[in-house]
Design an enzyme around this catalytic site. Structure first.
Site, PDB file in Angstrom:
ATOM      1  N   LYS A  38       7.485 -29.732  28.438  1.00 26.74           N
ATOM      2  CA  LYS A  38       8.251 -30.897  28.902  1.00 26.74           C
ATOM      3  C   LYS A  38       9.490 -31.087  28.030  1.00 26.74           C
ATOM      4  O   LYS A  38       9.391 -31.245  26.816  1.00 26.74           O
ATOM      5  CB  LYS A  38       7.392 -32.159  28.844  1.00 26.74           C
ATOM      6  CG  LYS A  38       8.142 -33.404  29.315  1.00 26.74           C
ATOM      7  CD  LYS A  38       7.213 -34.577  29.465  1.00 26.74           C
ATOM      8  CE  LYS A  38       7.215 -35.520  28.294  1.00 26.74           C
ATOM      9  NZ  LYS A  38       8.440 -36.297  28.122  1.00 26.74           N
ATOM     10  N   ASP A  64      12.156 -33.735  32.248  1.00 25.71           N
ATOM     11  CA  ASP A  64      11.787 -35.157  32.307  1.00 25.71           C
ATOM     12  C   ASP A  64      13.031 -36.010  32.028  1.00 25.71           C
ATOM     13  O   ASP A  64      13.172 -36.573  30.951  1.00 25.71           O
ATOM     14  CB  ASP A  64      10.687 -35.394  31.251  1.00 25.71           C
ATOM     15  CG  ASP A  64      10.209 -36.838  31.196  1.00 25.71           C
ATOM     16  OD1 ASP A  64      10.393 -37.564  32.190  1.00 25.71           O
ATOM     17  OD2 ASP A  64       9.650 -37.220  30.160  1.00 25.71           O
ATOM     18  N   LYS A  66      14.238 -38.456  34.269  1.00 27.69           N
ATOM     19  CA  LYS A  66      14.064 -39.803  34.870  1.00 27.69           C
ATOM     20  C   LYS A  66      15.372 -40.370  35.425  1.00 27.69           C
ATOM     21  O   LYS A  66      15.828 -41.442  35.016  1.00 27.69           O
ATOM     22  CB  LYS A  66      13.499 -40.781  33.830  1.00 27.69           C
ATOM     23  CG  LYS A  66      12.144 -40.408  33.267  1.00 27.69           C
ATOM     24  CD  LYS A  66      11.576 -41.539  32.421  1.00 27.69           C
ATOM     25  CE  LYS A  66      10.249 -41.199  31.779  1.00 27.69           C
ATOM     26  NZ  LYS A  66      10.338 -40.242  30.648  1.00 27.69           N
ATOM     27  N   ASP A  69      19.892 -43.962  39.678  1.00 25.45           N
ATOM     28  CA  ASP A  69      21.289 -44.291  39.989  1.00 25.45           C
ATOM     29  C   ASP A  69      21.393 -44.442  41.506  1.00 25.45           C
ATOM     30  O   ASP A  69      20.361 -44.450  42.193  1.00 25.45           O
ATOM     31  CB  ASP A  69      22.201 -43.171  39.444  1.00 25.45           C
ATOM     32  CG  ASP A  69      23.588 -43.688  39.073  1.00 25.45           C
ATOM     33  OD1 ASP A  69      24.173 -44.430  39.895  1.00 25.45           O
ATOM     34  OD2 ASP A  69      24.071 -43.372  37.977  1.00 25.45           O
ATOM     35  N   THR A 126       5.343 -47.424  30.957  1.00 26.35           N
ATOM     36  CA  THR A 126       4.199 -48.061  30.284  1.00 26.35           C
ATOM     37  C   THR A 126       4.671 -48.978  29.160  1.00 26.35           C
ATOM     38  O   THR A 126       3.893 -49.757  28.623  1.00 26.35           O
ATOM     39  CB  THR A 126       3.201 -47.014  29.747  1.00 26.35           C
ATOM     40  OG1 THR A 126       3.948 -45.955  29.180  1.00 26.35           O
ATOM     41  CG2 THR A 126       2.321 -46.478  30.843  1.00 26.35           C
ATOM     42  N   ARG A 217       2.544 -35.349  20.467  1.00 22.31           N
ATOM     43  CA  ARG A 217       2.281 -35.251  19.027  1.00 22.31           C
ATOM     44  C   ARG A 217       0.912 -34.706  18.635  1.00 22.31           C
ATOM     45  O   ARG A 217       0.833 -34.014  17.615  1.00 22.31           O
ATOM     46  CB  ARG A 217       2.539 -36.621  18.383  1.00 22.31           C
ATOM     47  CG  ARG A 217       4.028 -36.950  18.380  1.00 22.31           C
ATOM     48  CD  ARG A 217       4.291 -38.410  18.192  1.00 22.31           C
ATOM     49  NE  ARG A 217       3.840 -39.181  19.351  1.00 22.31           N
ATOM     50  CZ  ARG A 217       3.902 -40.504  19.441  1.00 22.31           C
ATOM     51  NH1 ARG A 217       4.390 -41.203  18.431  1.00 22.31           N
ATOM     52  NH2 ARG A 217       3.475 -41.114  20.528  1.00 22.31           N
TER      53      ARG A 217
HETATM   54  O1  C5P Z   1       3.338 -37.693  21.563  1.00 21.05           O
HETATM   55  P1  C5P Z   1       2.761 -38.253  22.817  1.00 21.05           P
HETATM   56  O2  C5P Z   1       1.554 -37.494  23.323  1.00 21.05           O
HETATM   57  O3  C5P Z   1       2.555 -39.742  22.750  1.00 21.05           O
HETATM   58  O4  C5P Z   1       3.931 -37.969  23.884  1.00 21.05           O
HETATM   59  C1  C5P Z   1       3.844 -38.390  25.195  1.00 21.05           C
HETATM   60  C2  C5P Z   1       5.071 -37.990  25.968  1.00 21.05           C
HETATM   61  O5  C5P Z   1       4.995 -38.619  27.239  1.00 21.05           O
HETATM   62  C3  C5P Z   1       6.375 -38.443  25.361  1.00 21.05           C
HETATM   63  O6  C5P Z   1       7.365 -37.459  25.710  1.00 21.05           O
HETATM   64  C4  C5P Z   1       6.668 -39.752  26.030  1.00 21.05           C
HETATM   65  O7  C5P Z   1       8.036 -40.041  26.124  1.00 21.05           O
HETATM   66  C5  C5P Z   1       6.105 -39.487  27.419  1.00 21.05           C
HETATM   67  N1  C5P Z   1       5.732 -40.674  28.162  1.00 21.05           N
HETATM   68  C6  C5P Z   1       4.814 -41.616  27.705  1.00 21.05           C
HETATM   69  N2  C5P Z   1       4.487 -42.690  28.470  1.00 21.05           N
HETATM   70  C7  C5P Z   1       5.046 -42.838  29.665  1.00 21.05           C
HETATM   71  C8  C5P Z   1       5.955 -41.921  30.149  1.00 21.05           C
HETATM   72  C9  C5P Z   1       6.278 -40.822  29.361  1.00 21.05           C
HETATM   73  O8  C5P Z   1       4.294 -41.474  26.612  1.00 21.05           O
HETATM   74  N3  C5P Z   1       4.696 -43.849  30.410  1.00 21.05           N
END
Ligand code: C5P
Length: 239
Positions: A38, A64, A66, A69, A126, A217
């Site tokens: 991603k 990703d 998003k 517009d 979220t 992460r």
């Molecule tokens: O590090 P982590 O597992 O929290 O990363 C989650 C990924 O998903 C990040 O790139 C974050 O921006 C994305 N994301 C999220 N919640 C959302 C939409 C996207 O954590 N509702």
């Protein structure tokens, strides 16, 4: 029935790193251990399409970005990135029906030319809870709004949505077994939740009906990212 997918096909790693060097290093190490990479706004704005092409030599890419517009602008922006044939692209469902239809038309035309990209819609970020939605002038409950926007996105031709794994079951029921659900906020058991508030484990997310799991992460910042990805794949296989 939807086509069978392996745990590997379902695992998407979020390359939330600032440079091409770090992204390529991770992609190289994780090659064969994750189904998709991603690339978000940070990395794309810093490194652009050239990096996406390089990453695609390791795994398919979810771009990703998003988009949100007016319909023509979103359609043209999508056409510009569809040249890369990413596996997934996304737009905000809150851009409205005309925008969603324009985005779907762009992706459909790309597929008619042999492309393989699918379109997802982001329902409710979220980071927006009920209080934040209220401050935006809405009295809706975020989960109800996510379901409503998922149905709209489906009607307007999107292949699926980005949603919280906690909303996945209701959206799966409301939008059918073929609709794609991509869920972030995944934490393997025993791993720090960091700044995510409402998390599910990989096994739980699959049971709720998720198609793809986004993990950032817990893999990218693990002392051994390859071992972390393999542990998640095992958990997914055993759910
Ligand atoms: O590090 P982590 O597992 O929290 O990363 C989650 C990924 O998903 C990040 O790139 C974050 O921006 C994305 N994301 C999220 N919640 C959302 C939409 C996207 O954590 N509702």
């Amino acid at each position: 029935m939807p086509e069978p997918m392996s745990p590997l096909d379902r695992l998407v790693v979020a390359l939330d790193v600032p440079t091409a060097r770090e992204a390529l290093d991770l992609a190289q190490r994780l090659s064969g251990r994750v189904g998709m990479l991603k690339v978000g706004l940070e990395l794309f704005c810093a490194e652009g399409p050239a990096l996406v092409r390089e990453l695609q030599t390791h795994a398919p890419v979810f771009l990703d970005l998003k988009f949100h517009d007016i319909p023509t602008t979103v359609k043209r922006a999508l056409e510009a990135v569809l040249v890369l044939n990413p596996r997934l692209v996304n737009v905000h469902a809150q851009g409205g029906p005309a925008m969603l239809e324009a985005a779907s038309a762009a992706v459909r035309a790309h597929r008619e030319r042999g492309g393989t990209t699918e379109l997802l819609a982001v329902t409710v970020l979220t980071s927006l809870d009920r209080v934040a939605l209220g401050r935006l002038g809405s009295t809706a409950d975020p989960a109800d709004m996510a379901l409503h926007l998922s149905k709209l996105a489906k009607k307007c031709g999107a292949d699926g949505v980005v949603c919280s794994a906690q909303e996945a079951r209701a959206i799966r029921e409301g939008c059918g077994e073929h609709f794609r659900l991509l869920t972030p906020g995944i934490r393997p058991q025993g791993v720090s939740v960091q700044d995510q508030a409402r998390v599910l484990t990989p096994a739980q997310a699959l049971r709720e009906g998720a198609t793809w799991l986004v993990v950032g992460r817990p893999i990218t910042q693990a002392p051994d990212p390859v071992a972390a990805a393999e542990a998640i794949l095992l958990e997914m296989a055993g759910q």
